[in-house]
Design an enzyme around this catalytic site. Sequence first.
Site, PDB file in Angstrom:
ATOM      1  CG  ASP A   9       2.134  -6.983 -10.337  1.00 14.86           C
ATOM      2  OD1 ASP A   9       2.154  -6.717  -9.131  1.00 14.86           O
ATOM      3  OD2 ASP A   9       1.422  -6.379 -11.162  1.00 14.86           O
ATOM      4  CG  ASP A  11      -3.261  -5.586  -7.404  1.00 11.14           C
ATOM      5  OD1 ASP A  11      -4.247  -6.281  -7.138  1.00 11.14           O
ATOM      6  OD2 ASP A  11      -2.540  -5.055  -6.538  1.00 11.14           O
TER       7      ASP A  11
HETATM    8  C1  G6P Z   1      -0.073  -2.882  -6.247  1.00 11.59           C
HETATM    9  C2  G6P Z   1      -1.035  -2.141  -7.133  1.00 11.59           C
HETATM   10  C3  G6P Z   1      -1.074  -0.660  -6.787  1.00 11.59           C
HETATM   11  C4  G6P Z   1      -1.306  -0.453  -5.295  1.00 11.59           C
HETATM   12  C5  G6P Z   1      -0.227  -1.187  -4.505  1.00 11.59           C
HETATM   13  C6  G6P Z   1      -0.474  -1.118  -3.008  1.00 11.59           C
HETATM   14  O1  G6P Z   1       1.232  -2.584  -6.623  1.00 11.59           O
HETATM   15  O2  G6P Z   1      -0.676  -2.291  -8.487  1.00 11.59           O
HETATM   16  O3  G6P Z   1      -2.104  -0.053  -7.517  1.00 11.59           O
HETATM   17  O4  G6P Z   1      -1.274   0.911  -4.949  1.00 11.59           O
HETATM   18  O5  G6P Z   1      -0.228  -2.560  -4.880  1.00 11.59           O
HETATM   19  O6  G6P Z   1      -1.628  -1.858  -2.737  1.00 11.59           O
HETATM   20  P1  G6P Z   1      -2.514  -1.775  -1.436  1.00 11.59           P
HETATM   21  O7  G6P Z   1      -3.545  -2.834  -1.693  1.00 11.59           O
HETATM   22  O8  G6P Z   1      -1.630  -2.111  -0.278  1.00 11.59           O
HETATM   23  O9  G6P Z   1      -3.059  -0.403  -1.373  1.00 11.59           O
HETATM   24 MG    MG Z   2       0.361  -4.656 -11.338  1.00 12.30          MG
END
Ligand code: G6P
Ligand code: MG
Length: 215
Positions: A9, A11
């Site tokens: 993953d 983030d």
């Molecule tokens: C990841 C992060 C989330 C986020 C999602 C969508 O899973 O952990 O916090 O909401 O991505 O990301 P985006 O950048 O498309 O809003």
């Molecule tokens: Mg994450």
Amino acid sequence: MKIKAVIFDLDGVLLETDRYHYLAWKRVLEGYGKEFSEEDNELIKGVARSKSLEILLEMKGLRMSEVEKISVLRKKNNWYLEYAMLIDEEDVLPGVREFLELLKSYGLKTGIASTSDNSYVILELTGLMKYFDVLIDGYRVKEPKPNPEVYLVGASELKVKPEECAVFEDSRAGVLAAKRAGMKVIAVSDKPIAEADKRIDSLEGLDISILNFEA
Ligand code: G6P
Ligand code: MG
């Protein structure tokens, strides 16, 4: 079953960009006179943008028209990018590059599975893209985590079976997605995530034995 590929993953595992998602949502909610704590944030960690908004509206007892939702989602992303655009190579979390190099020295395949639409830009800003054989991001999948789709597409593109993959994840939604895909999961979190096979605090100092799992 021997591990042949490792999927990450993005983030909260390779970078602290989870913090920027949190700050951007906090700014959205404060605009509606609502507080947003780190504890609240646990419920939307790893969850796609529009689904996160639905969860937050319910959590805070707010209602919005569909048009307002679109505008809020755009604003949230602009704020996220405002913070995230400042990152560079030095923001990669300790131990990440070393571990990726170790995996390559063992001939393991590597991938990113993130439902963020911003994954590519973040990987470019930090110079991390070169370490990965595949990137599966929000543009590539229909169903966000905890649906297993992003991990199943990752295994298929890496040409390995799901059970030959180990995954590093920081959120419960992500751990569930990878488990539902039939993969081994290492939670990168200071809090236990029950469904994970192992838990670590960070990737710093990891050695290859982290990929040994019982049967
Ligand atoms: C990841 C992060 C989330 C986020 C999602 C969508 O899973 O952990 O916090 O909401 O991505 O990301 P985006 O950048 O498309 O809003
Ligand atoms: Mg994450």
